[in-house]
Design a protein around this motif. Structure first.
Motif, PDB file in Angstrom:
ATOM      1  N   ARG A  64     -60.987  89.378 -10.614  1.00 40.88           N
ATOM      2  CA  ARG A  64     -61.156  87.929 -10.690  1.00 40.88           C
ATOM      3  C   ARG A  64     -62.605  87.563 -11.009  1.00 40.88           C
ATOM      4  N   SER A  65     -63.512  88.328 -10.419  1.00 38.56           N
ATOM      5  CA  SER A  65     -64.936  88.032 -10.657  1.00 38.56           C
ATOM      6  C   SER A  65     -65.366  88.485 -12.041  1.00 38.56           C
ATOM      7  N   VAL A  66     -64.680  89.512 -12.559  1.00 39.12           N
ATOM      8  CA  VAL A  66     -65.095  90.060 -13.858  1.00 39.12           C
ATOM      9  C   VAL A  66     -64.434  89.315 -15.019  1.00 39.12           C
ATOM     10  N   LEU A  67     -63.109  89.102 -14.915  1.00 34.32           N
ATOM     11  CA  LEU A  67     -62.375  88.510 -16.044  1.00 34.32           C
ATOM     12  C   LEU A  67     -62.461  86.996 -16.030  1.00 34.32           C
ATOM     13  N   LYS A  68     -62.482  86.449 -17.266  1.00 36.01           N
ATOM     14  CA  LYS A  68     -62.482  84.998 -17.373  1.00 36.01           C
ATOM     15  C   LYS A  68     -61.089  84.440 -17.170  1.00 36.01           C
ATOM     16  N   ASN A  69     -60.123  85.149 -17.698  1.00 36.74           N
ATOM     17  CA  ASN A  69     -58.734  84.707 -17.626  1.00 36.74           C
ATOM     18  C   ASN A  69     -58.176  84.985 -16.244  1.00 36.74           C
ATOM     19  N   GLN A  70     -58.251  83.932 -15.381  1.00 32.91           N
ATOM     20  CA  GLN A  70     -57.793  84.101 -13.995  1.00 32.91           C
ATOM     21  C   GLN A  70     -56.278  84.164 -13.915  1.00 32.91           C
ATOM     22  N   ALA A  71     -55.624  83.489 -14.866  1.00 35.67           N
ATOM     23  CA  ALA A  71     -54.148  83.417 -14.834  1.00 35.67           C
ATOM     24  C   ALA A  71     -53.529  84.808 -14.936  1.00 35.67           C
ATOM     25  N   ILE A  72     -54.119  85.592 -15.807  1.00 38.58           N
ATOM     26  CA  ILE A  72     -53.535  86.941 -15.998  1.00 38.58           C
ATOM     27  C   ILE A  72     -53.721  87.802 -14.760  1.00 38.58           C
ATOM     28  N   VAL A  73     -54.840  87.585 -14.062  1.00 40.83           N
ATOM     29  CA  VAL A  73     -55.053  88.311 -12.819  1.00 40.83           C
ATOM     30  C   VAL A  73     -54.029  87.878 -11.777  1.00 40.83           C
ATOM     31  N   ASP A  74     -53.796  86.559 -11.725  1.00 34.95           N
ATOM     32  CA  ASP A  74     -52.784  86.040 -10.791  1.00 34.95           C
ATOM     33  C   ASP A  74     -51.418  86.635 -11.097  1.00 34.95           C
ATOM     34  N   GLU A  75     -51.135  86.642 -12.412  1.00 32.52           N
ATOM     35  CA  GLU A  75     -49.827  87.174 -12.824  1.00 32.52           C
ATOM     36  C   GLU A  75     -49.673  88.664 -12.443  1.00 32.52           C
ATOM     37  N   ALA A  76     -50.751  89.380 -12.661  1.00 34.14           N
ATOM     38  CA  ALA A  76     -50.730  90.815 -12.334  1.00 34.14           C
ATOM     39  C   ALA A  76     -50.530  91.025 -10.835  1.00 34.14           C
ATOM     40  N   GLU A  77     -51.250  90.173 -10.055  1.00 30.24           N
ATOM     41  CA  GLU A  77     -51.123  90.292  -8.599  1.00 30.24           C
ATOM     42  C   GLU A  77     -49.695  89.984  -8.150  1.00 30.24           C
ATOM     43  N   LYS A  78     -49.141  88.923  -8.790  1.00 24.31           N
ATOM     44  CA  LYS A  78     -47.772  88.522  -8.461  1.00 24.31           C
ATOM     45  C   LYS A  78     -46.793  89.668  -8.791  1.00 24.31           C
ATOM     46  N   LEU A  79     -46.991  90.229  -9.952  1.00 24.19           N
ATOM     47  CA  LEU A  79     -46.123  91.351 -10.393  1.00 24.19           C
ATOM     48  C   LEU A  79     -46.197  92.516  -9.411  1.00 24.19           C
ATOM     49  N   LEU A  80     -47.421  92.779  -9.012  1.00 21.44           N
ATOM     50  CA  LEU A  80     -47.618  93.898  -8.096  1.00 21.44           C
ATOM     51  C   LEU A  80     -46.968  93.635  -6.745  1.00 21.44           C
ATOM     52  N   LYS A  81     -47.101  92.349  -6.304  1.00 19.89           N
ATOM     53  CA  LYS A  81     -46.516  92.007  -5.004  1.00 19.89           C
ATOM     54  C   LYS A  81     -44.989  92.058  -5.071  1.00 19.89           C
ATOM     55  N   ASP A  82     -44.497  91.608  -6.242  1.00 26.45           N
ATOM     56  CA  ASP A  82     -43.026  91.576  -6.380  1.00 26.45           C
ATOM     57  C   ASP A  82     -42.429  92.965  -6.613  1.00 26.45           C
ATOM     58  N   PHE A  83     -43.319  93.887  -6.970  1.00 27.22           N
ATOM     59  CA  PHE A  83     -42.788  95.223  -7.327  1.00 27.22           C
ATOM     60  C   PHE A  83     -42.213  95.944  -6.100  1.00 27.22           C
ATOM     61  N   LYS A  84     -40.995  96.302  -6.281  1.00 24.17           N
ATOM     62  CA  LYS A  84     -40.363  97.067  -5.196  1.00 24.17           C
ATOM     63  C   LYS A  84     -39.931  98.423  -5.771  1.00 24.17           C
ATOM     64  N   PRO A  85     -40.381  99.477  -5.162  1.00 22.28           N
ATOM     65  CA  PRO A  85     -39.952 100.783  -5.701  1.00 22.28           C
ATOM     66  C   PRO A  85     -38.431 100.967  -5.579  1.00 22.28           C
ATOM     67  N   LYS A  86     -37.887 101.452  -6.648  1.00 24.57           N
ATOM     68  CA  LYS A  86     -36.440 101.664  -6.668  1.00 24.57           C
ATOM     69  C   LYS A  86     -36.098 102.820  -5.727  1.00 24.57           C
ATOM     70  N   THR A  87     -35.051 102.639  -4.961  1.00 26.26           N
ATOM     71  CA  THR A  87     -34.670 103.730  -4.048  1.00 26.26           C
ATOM     72  C   THR A  87     -33.570 104.578  -4.683  1.00 26.26           C
ATOM     73  N   TYR A  88     -33.753 105.829  -4.488  1.00 25.23           N
ATOM     74  CA  TYR A  88     -32.749 106.771  -5.009  1.00 25.23           C
ATOM     75  C   TYR A  88     -32.045 107.451  -3.855  1.00 25.23           C
ATOM     76  N   ASP A  89     -30.848 107.817  -4.100  1.00 22.58           N
ATOM     77  CA  ASP A  89     -30.122 108.566  -3.076  1.00 22.58           C
ATOM     78  C   ASP A  89     -30.421 110.060  -3.277  1.00 22.58           C
ATOM     79  N   VAL A  90     -31.283 110.584  -2.411  1.00 23.09           N
ATOM     80  CA  VAL A  90     -31.722 111.984  -2.587  1.00 23.09           C
ATOM     81  C   VAL A  90     -30.914 112.950  -1.733  1.00 23.09           C
TER      82      VAL A  90
END
Lengths: 178, 49
Positions: A64-90
Motif C-alpha cells: 500500500r505504501s509502495v504502490l499508487k494503485n490502492q484498489a488493486i492492493v485492496d482487491e488482492a487482499e480481498k482475494l487472499l482473504k477469500d481464498f480457501k484451500p480446496k480440501t481433498y479426500d486423502v
C-alpha cells in the motif's frame, strides 16, 4: 576320502544352496524396494521442508505504501482473504500407503524369518563340517551310517557263502599264519 | 553194568552238540560277518580314496 566324511554336509549344502540363492534374490528385491521407498520419503521430506520454510503471509501495508494503485492492493487482499484451500479426500491415499506399508512389513518379516531358518540350517551344516572327524578316527559305525548299502552287500555276500573280499589280500596283505 | 556203558556218555555227547551248534550259529551269524563287513568297508573307503 574327505567326501565320505563330509557326505552329510554336502547333501545338506546342495539342498540349501538353491534355496539360499532364491532367498538372496528375494532379499535383494526387498532391500531395493526398501531403498526406493526411503529415497521417495527423503525427497518428499525435503520438498516439504523447503515449502514450509517459505513465508505464507503477504505484507499488504508495504504494498500500500509502495504502490499508487490502492484498489488493486485492496482487491488482492480481498482475494487472499477469500481464498480457501480446496480440501481433498486423502483417505484413499492413506489407505494405499497403509496397505503398502503392511505389505512391505509382512514381506520383510517373512524374509527375516526365512533367513533365520536358512541361517540355522547353514550353521548346523557348518558345525557338521567343523565337527567332522579326521579319516584316522573314522569308525565302522560312521561308515555304516553314511553308506547303509555296504551292510546290504555284506548280507548278500554272506548268504551266498562268500566270506572273502576279492582284491583285499593284494591291497592290505594277509595276517593269516596258516 | 557194562551194557549201560554207552549211555554214560549221553550227557557229554548232547552238550558237545549243543555247544557246537551254538558256536556255529554265533560265529556264522555275528562274528565272521563282522570281519567281512570290516574288510568290505576298508576296501570300499580306500577305493573311494
Amino acid at each position: 576320502m574327505s567326501h565320505l566324511l563330509h557326505k552329510k554336509p554336502h547333501t545338506t549344502l546342495s539342498r540349501i544352496l538353491p534355496k539360499f540363492i532364491q532367498l538372496w534374490v528375494s532379499e535383494k528385491k526387498t532391500v531395493s524396494s526398501l531403498q526406493a521407498f526411503r529415497k521417495r520419503h527423503g525427497d518428499a521430506q525435503r520438498i516439504h521442508g523447503t515449502l514450509a520454510s517459505q513465508p505464507t503471509t503477504v505484507d499488504f501495508a508495504h504494498y500500500r505504501s509502495v504502490l499508487k494503485n490502492q484498489a488493486i492492493v485492496d482487491e488482492a487482499e480481498k482475494l487472499l482473504k477469500d481464498f480457501k484451500p480446496k480440501t481433498y479426500d486423502v483417505s484413499s491415499h492413506i489407505k494405499a500407503i497403509d496397505q503398502f506399508e503392511e505389505k512391505a512389513v509382512s514381506k520383510a518379516e517373512a524374509t527375516a524369518a526365512e533367513i533365520d531358518v536358512e541361517l540355522k540350517a547353514l550353521q548346523a551344516t557348518l558345525a557338521n563340517i567343523e565337527e567332522a572327524r579326521p579319516f584316522e578316527d573314522l569308525t565302522l559305525e560312521d561308515v555304516r551310517k553314511a553308506h547303509p548299502q555296504i551292510a546290504e552287500t555284506v548280507k548278500t555276500m554272506v548268504s551266498k557263502g562268500k566270506w572273502t573280499v576279492p582284491g583285499y589280500k593284494e591291497k592290505f596283505g594277509d595276517l593269516n599264519i596258516m | 553194568m557194562p551194557q549201560l556203558m554207552p549211555f554214560y556218555f549221553v550227557n557229554q555227547i548232547s552238550f558237545t552238540f549243543l555247544v557246537l551248534l551254538s558256536l556255529i550259529f554265533v560265529l556264522s551269524k555275528y562274528i565272521l560277518p563282522y570281519f567281512v563287513y570290516l574288510f568290505v568297508t576298508r576296501f570300499y573307503i580306500t577305493v573311494l580314496n
